[in-house]
Design an enzyme around this catalytic site. Structure first.
Site, PDB file in Angstrom:
ATOM      1  N   ASP A 162       0.862  -1.183   0.000  1.00 40.95           N
ATOM      2  CA  ASP A 162       0.000   0.000   0.000  1.00 40.95           C
ATOM      3  C   ASP A 162       0.895   1.228   0.000  1.00 40.95           C
ATOM      4  OD1 ASP A 162      -1.840   2.134   0.918  1.00 40.95           O
ATOM      5  OD2 ASP A 162      -3.229   0.472   1.254  1.00 40.95           O
ATOM      6  N   LEU A 201      -0.119   4.174   0.872  1.00 40.98           N
ATOM      7  CA  LEU A 201      -0.701   5.074   1.882  1.00 40.98           C
ATOM      8  C   LEU A 201      -1.222   6.378   1.274  1.00 40.98           C
ATOM      9  CD1 LEU A 201       1.675   4.589   4.962  1.00 40.98           C
ATOM     10  CD2 LEU A 201      -0.416   3.352   4.392  1.00 40.98           C
ATOM     11  N   GLN A 242      -7.150   3.972  -7.137  1.00 39.88           N
ATOM     12  CA  GLN A 242      -7.531   5.366  -7.021  1.00 39.88           C
ATOM     13  C   GLN A 242      -9.056   5.308  -7.047  1.00 39.88           C
ATOM     14  OE1 GLN A 242      -8.868   8.697  -7.011  1.00 39.88           O
ATOM     15  NE2 GLN A 242      -9.316   7.953  -9.054  1.00 39.88           N
ATOM     16  N   TYR A 296     -13.031   6.721 -13.681  1.00 41.61           N
ATOM     17  CA  TYR A 296     -12.858   5.682 -12.654  1.00 41.61           C
ATOM     18  C   TYR A 296     -13.550   4.383 -13.094  1.00 41.61           C
ATOM     19  CZ  TYR A 296     -13.839   3.155  -8.266  1.00 41.61           C
ATOM     20  OH  TYR A 296     -13.969   2.193  -7.299  1.00 41.61           O
ATOM     21  N   LYS A 304     -11.543   0.899 -13.852  1.00 40.93           N
ATOM     22  CA  LYS A 304     -11.837  -0.324 -13.089  1.00 40.93           C
ATOM     23  C   LYS A 304     -12.271  -1.435 -14.048  1.00 40.93           C
ATOM     24  CE  LYS A 304     -11.813  -0.861  -9.154  1.00 40.93           C
ATOM     25  NZ  LYS A 304     -10.700  -1.221  -8.226  1.00 40.93           N
ATOM     26  N   ARG A 318     -25.472  16.276  -8.044  1.00 38.69           N
ATOM     27  CA  ARG A 318     -24.126  16.169  -8.602  1.00 38.69           C
ATOM     28  C   ARG A 318     -24.177  15.564  -9.994  1.00 38.69           C
ATOM     29  NH1 ARG A 318     -20.724  13.572  -3.733  1.00 38.69           N
ATOM     30  NH2 ARG A 318     -19.850  15.472  -2.891  1.00 38.69           N
TER      31      ARG A 318
HETATM   32  P1  NAD Z   1      -9.445   3.031   0.140  1.00 37.40           P
HETATM   33  O1  NAD Z   1      -9.035   4.302  -0.521  1.00 37.40           O
HETATM   34  O2  NAD Z   1      -9.654   3.033   1.609  1.00 37.40           O
HETATM   35  O3  NAD Z   1      -8.431   1.862  -0.221  1.00 37.40           O
HETATM   36  C1  NAD Z   1      -7.602   1.877  -1.352  1.00 37.40           C
HETATM   37  C2  NAD Z   1      -6.190   1.605  -0.860  1.00 37.40           C
HETATM   38  O4  NAD Z   1      -5.316   1.538  -1.980  1.00 37.40           O
HETATM   39  C3  NAD Z   1      -5.650   2.712   0.057  1.00 37.40           C
HETATM   40  O5  NAD Z   1      -5.097   2.135   1.215  1.00 37.40           O
HETATM   41  C4  NAD Z   1      -4.591   3.407  -0.787  1.00 37.40           C
HETATM   42  O6  NAD Z   1      -3.556   3.960   0.004  1.00 37.40           O
HETATM   43  C5  NAD Z   1      -4.138   2.260  -1.673  1.00 37.40           C
HETATM   44  N1  NAD Z   1      -3.537   2.700  -2.936  1.00 37.40           N
HETATM   45  C6  NAD Z   1      -4.000   3.626  -3.801  1.00 37.40           C
HETATM   46  N2  NAD Z   1      -3.166   3.735  -4.843  1.00 37.40           N
HETATM   47  C7  NAD Z   1      -2.170   2.852  -4.641  1.00 37.40           C
HETATM   48  C8  NAD Z   1      -1.009   2.487  -5.369  1.00 37.40           C
HETATM   49  N3  NAD Z   1      -0.678   3.081  -6.527  1.00 37.40           N
HETATM   50  N4  NAD Z   1      -0.198   1.529  -4.862  1.00 37.40           N
HETATM   51  C9  NAD Z   1      -0.485   0.937  -3.660  1.00 37.40           C
HETATM   52  N5  NAD Z   1      -1.565   1.241  -2.935  1.00 37.40           N
HETATM   53  C10 NAD Z   1      -2.390   2.181  -3.424  1.00 37.40           C
HETATM   54  O7  NAD Z   1     -10.777   2.556  -0.604  1.00 37.40           O
HETATM   55  P2  NAD Z   1     -11.733   1.313  -0.365  1.00 37.40           P
HETATM   56  O8  NAD Z   1     -13.106   1.862  -0.294  1.00 37.40           O
HETATM   57  O9  NAD Z   1     -11.242   0.448   0.717  1.00 37.40           O
HETATM   58  O10 NAD Z   1     -11.600   0.553  -1.758  1.00 37.40           O
HETATM   59  C11 NAD Z   1     -10.933  -0.693  -1.910  1.00 37.40           C
HETATM   60  C12 NAD Z   1     -11.280  -1.279  -3.275  1.00 37.40           C
HETATM   61  O11 NAD Z   1     -12.678  -1.524  -3.369  1.00 37.40           O
HETATM   62  C13 NAD Z   1     -10.904  -0.388  -4.465  1.00 37.40           C
HETATM   63  O12 NAD Z   1     -10.367  -1.216  -5.471  1.00 37.40           O
HETATM   64  C14 NAD Z   1     -12.241   0.181  -4.907  1.00 37.40           C
HETATM   65  O13 NAD Z   1     -12.244   0.462  -6.295  1.00 37.40           O
HETATM   66  C15 NAD Z   1     -13.187  -0.945  -4.556  1.00 37.40           C
HETATM   67  N6  NAD Z   1     -14.569  -0.504  -4.318  1.00 37.40           N
HETATM   68  C16 NAD Z   1     -14.896   0.216  -3.188  1.00 37.40           C
HETATM   69  C17 NAD Z   1     -16.225   0.580  -2.987  1.00 37.40           C
HETATM   70  C18 NAD Z   1     -16.676   1.350  -1.755  1.00 37.40           C
HETATM   71  O14 NAD Z   1     -17.888   1.587  -1.619  1.00 37.40           O
HETATM   72  N7  NAD Z   1     -15.803   1.731  -0.849  1.00 37.40           N
HETATM   73  C19 NAD Z   1     -17.212   0.255  -3.937  1.00 37.40           C
HETATM   74  C20 NAD Z   1     -16.830  -0.444  -5.073  1.00 37.40           C
HETATM   75  C21 NAD Z   1     -15.521  -0.844  -5.239  1.00 37.40           C
END
Ligand code: NAD
Length: 302
Positions: A31, A33, A75, A139, A143, A262
């Protein structure tokens, strides 16, 4: 068993890490961070943390004895993806491709995708996996590109995969600064005595799924014989209904303000989760009321 979790210091990823540790795995977290926090990681001798981007070549060497990959790093900010689509593509698509290149000899690859972003404006509800994918944000496009590469590596190298299209995930550790987490944002504002801002009428709907349920689905994904699965509740809840539940659960009367709707957001969406139930044996267990009560307690105890 050794598992690699990308994005393991993030909201969902850190819960996946906890669940793997509970099941006796050794876990390696990658990660950078950018949005994640080390505080999200439990201290455990079987946990290794590497502050590294998934775009870094050094990730390859971390995969040597790994059996399962959980790819959650991304992202995730939709508005930011519009401002800087190239960065968004690099992290979400190129980052996934580089990881697949390094992981092509592995058994199992679980990819966190987004049901809210890859389908675009729903033509039918609830949305099944076969629904056309017409993202309306960079985005969503990045994805989806990640999904396509995962499937390509299955076709070319036989990697077993689960593409999990999460609905709107909420739960403990969600960052209230993120734009995706309306429940976290509302609860944090309520606690701070600030008004809740509803964009538009509040009749827009989403499929809110508790992080504990998402983690169970994610771990079920590792054993499946490859496929794409919606992970949600199959229920739609409007923002107005959410405010009603928050009022009941917290016993507080939120002040509500309305703002312009939005752009670039779909009006109604919820996911058909039949495939995950039949193939993965997944059913969500935590009701929205119960989940919100847990998150409220978490915010209050911080
Ligand atoms: P989050 O931002 O808390 O987690 C993403 C993590 O990836 C973070 O810890 C960030 O530091 C890390 N990160 C970002 N770019 C990076 C890179 N280049 N290298 C290494 N680490 C990197 O978000 P989340 O909500 O926990 O999302 C996790 C996953 O679930 C993502 O893939 C997101 O697309 C997917 N997702 C989330 C939701 C939601 O409702 N939260 C819905 C659909 C899909």
């Amino acid at each position: 068993m050794v598992a690699l979790v990308t994005g393991g210091a993030g909201f969902i990823g850190s819960h996946v890490v906890d669940a793997l540790l509970e099941r006796g795995y050794s876990v390696r977290v990658v990660d950078d961070l950018s949005t994640g926090r080390v505080e999200n990681l439990t201290s455990d001798g079987r946990l290794e943390f590497h502050r590294l981007s998934i775009l870094d070549d050094a990730v390859k060497s971390l995969l040597e004895d790994v059996e399962e990959v959980y790819h959650l790093a991304a992202q995730i900010n939709v508005r930011y993806s519009v401002e800087d689509p190239v960065h968004d593509l690099r992290v979400n698509a190129l980052g996934t491709l580089k990881l697949l290149e390094a992981a092509k000899d592995l058994e199992s690859f679980v990819y966190a995708s987004s049901g809210g972003a890859v389908y675009g404006e729903p033509r039918q509800l609830p949305v099944p996996e076969e629904h056309p994918t017409d993202p309306i944000s960079p985005y969503g496009a990045s994805k989806l590109a990640g999904e396509k590469y995962v499937q390509l590596y299955h076709y070319n190298y036989g990697i077993k995969y689960a593409i999990l299209r999460y609905a709107n995930v909420y739960g403990e550790r969600q960052d209230a600064r993120g734009e995706a987490g309306v429940i976290a944002i509302f609860l944090e504002r309520l606690l701070a005595g600030k008004p809740l801002i509803i964009y538009g009428t509040g009749e827009q709907t989403r499929d809110y799924v508790y992080v504990g349920d998402v983690v169970r689905a994610t771990l079920l994904g590792r054993r499946c014989s490859s496929g794409v699965f919606n992970i949600g509740t199959g229920k739609e809840t409007s923002v107005n209904a959410l405010v009603d539940i928050i009022r009941e659960v917290t016993g507080r009367e939120p002040e509500v303000e309305h703002a312009e709707p939005r752009k670039g957001e779909v009006f109604r969406i919820y996911l058909d989760v039949t495939h995950a139930r039949e193939e993965l044996g997944f059913t969500p267990e935590v009701s929205l009321r119960e989940g919100i009560a847990r998150v409220w307690e978490w915010f209050r105890s911080r």
